[in-house]
Motif scaffolding. Sequence first.
Motif, PDB file in Angstrom:
ATOM      1  N   GLY A 126       0.834  -1.192   0.000  1.00 49.93           N
ATOM      2  CA  GLY A 126       0.000   0.000   0.000  1.00 49.93           C
ATOM      3  C   GLY A 126       0.876   1.252   0.000  1.00 49.93           C
ATOM      4  O   GLY A 126       0.646   2.194  -0.766  1.00 49.93           O
ATOM      5  N   VAL A 165      -0.741  -5.045  -2.036  1.00 50.82           N
ATOM      6  CA  VAL A 165      -2.185  -4.779  -2.162  1.00 50.82           C
ATOM      7  C   VAL A 165      -2.950  -5.974  -2.738  1.00 50.82           C
ATOM      8  O   VAL A 165      -4.162  -6.061  -2.588  1.00 50.82           O
ATOM      9  N   TYR A 168      -5.081  -7.499  -0.200  1.00 52.12           N
ATOM     10  CA  TYR A 168      -6.172  -6.713   0.385  1.00 52.12           C
ATOM     11  C   TYR A 168      -7.528  -7.306   0.023  1.00 52.12           C
ATOM     12  O   TYR A 168      -7.700  -7.879  -1.057  1.00 52.12           O
ATOM     13  N   LEU A 176      -8.438   2.259  -0.196  1.00 58.42           N
ATOM     14  CA  LEU A 176      -7.136   2.890  -0.427  1.00 58.42           C
ATOM     15  C   LEU A 176      -7.121   3.616  -1.773  1.00 58.42           C
ATOM     16  O   LEU A 176      -6.630   4.738  -1.875  1.00 58.42           O
TER      17      LEU A 176
END
Length: 423
Positions: A126, A165, A168, A176
């Motif tokens: 991220g 990511v 995620y 985000l």
Amino acid sequence: MTDVAIRCEGLAKQYRIGERESYKALRDVITDAFASPFHRFRSALRHSSNGAASKEEPYFWALDDVSFEIKSGEVVGIIGRNGAGKSTLLKILSRITEPTRGHADVWGRIGSLLEVGTGFHPELTGRDNIFLNGAILGMRRAEVARKFDQIVAFAEVEKFIDTPVKRYSSGMYVRLAFAVAAHMETEILLVDEVLAVGDAQFQKKCFEKFRQISTGGRAIVFVSHNMSAMRTVCQKGIVLDRGKVTEHGEINKVADRYLENMQPDLLSNEAETASFIVEEIYIGSEEGSVIKTFDDVKIRVKAKAKTDIVDPGLYVGLLSRDNQRITALDLKDFQTVPGITSGDSFELGFDISALPILPGSYELEVFLKDLGHHKIELVPGRVGFDVVESPVYGGRKIDSWYGQVGLRACGFAKVTSLINSDQ
Ligand SMILES: Nc1ncnc2c1ncn2[C@@H]1O[C@H](COP(=O)(O)OP(=O)(O)OP(=O)(O)O)[C@@H](O)[C@H]1O
Ligand SMILES: [Mg+2]
């Protein structure tokens, strides 16, 4: 200086039916798009005419002669049914695809959150993606560093900021991506639908962010099927219908007209019960099929009798979309209807004053009856209708958060001050 942020003129996009165009990754297009602050995205087929495709070829226009202007600081909602061309329009504005004809002029840098991707690299964390996106937009590392904490806090991904990511959840990813797009220094923000992935609380936060962004002078183009969200966050709306702009104006007017046209023919095919042929079921206010809380509303059922009806009756239930009966009416409680001869047409219904139903989607269930023959016949197929969002209590707009029933109420407040009291 111009206050125009986006201007589209005669924009058209042709696709081949059944064939998907492959897109460049968003981060690739962003990289080469922002050398200068003004961009004209024009057709790659400059010499192509209206007849770009011969008749035999299975082409169609996903966008067809689209022209409009959006000013800085405006929040504009793009409304339309599935396949209307909304995402195609945003893809052209963000240079993911080129128009077949016409051009789109854009003044400023674009931050976007589109269905094709976010500009994130799945293998990077991220943290790295935030810096990568900043760099792509031409921001210095120190500038991005200054925004970093705000972005992470907004996205609520503190614990996972050093995780790639690709690990995620879709909600975290979108949070985000939205935080990055909203906090970077771009003049234009394009958001396609994706907010639906976030939970209600996050959506609320995003809409609040929209407000701040537009107050700061940036333009936002927002695609959503959520009409209440549109009414809350947008000032203007553009309706796309099969690739063409059919409405452009103040959001509430545009949304009302869109919903009105969206209303299905309440019973598109005749419905039949054992004793009746039902030709039409109608619910509407004085403004037509757009209904607001506390509007006077008419319900009408037009039908034909298949046999002699001795003691005609009508029952109409008003149901929430999750099948709760909110209220119901039976014509028997109001009047007696004379007998109807086989083959005769008739119309029964109710006039309701000040319908106390809050904004939301509802359904009518309808029973026609002949009490003389102990018949109670359910008309197959329910009729859906919407109560549109409006300032029910006179001030701000009320939405379905407040439940389903509107109240005729007055506020009351009494403050007794001890300090100034002489008694
Ligand atoms: N890359 C593509 N190649 C071929 N056809 C496409 C491509 N992208 C979109 N289309 C077609 O273009 C039309 C418009 O699609 P678009 O995705 O813009 O609609 P939309 O308004 O965003 O719809 P939705 O509400 O479902 O997201 C559709 O008929 C779609 O199938
Ligand atoms: Mg779409």
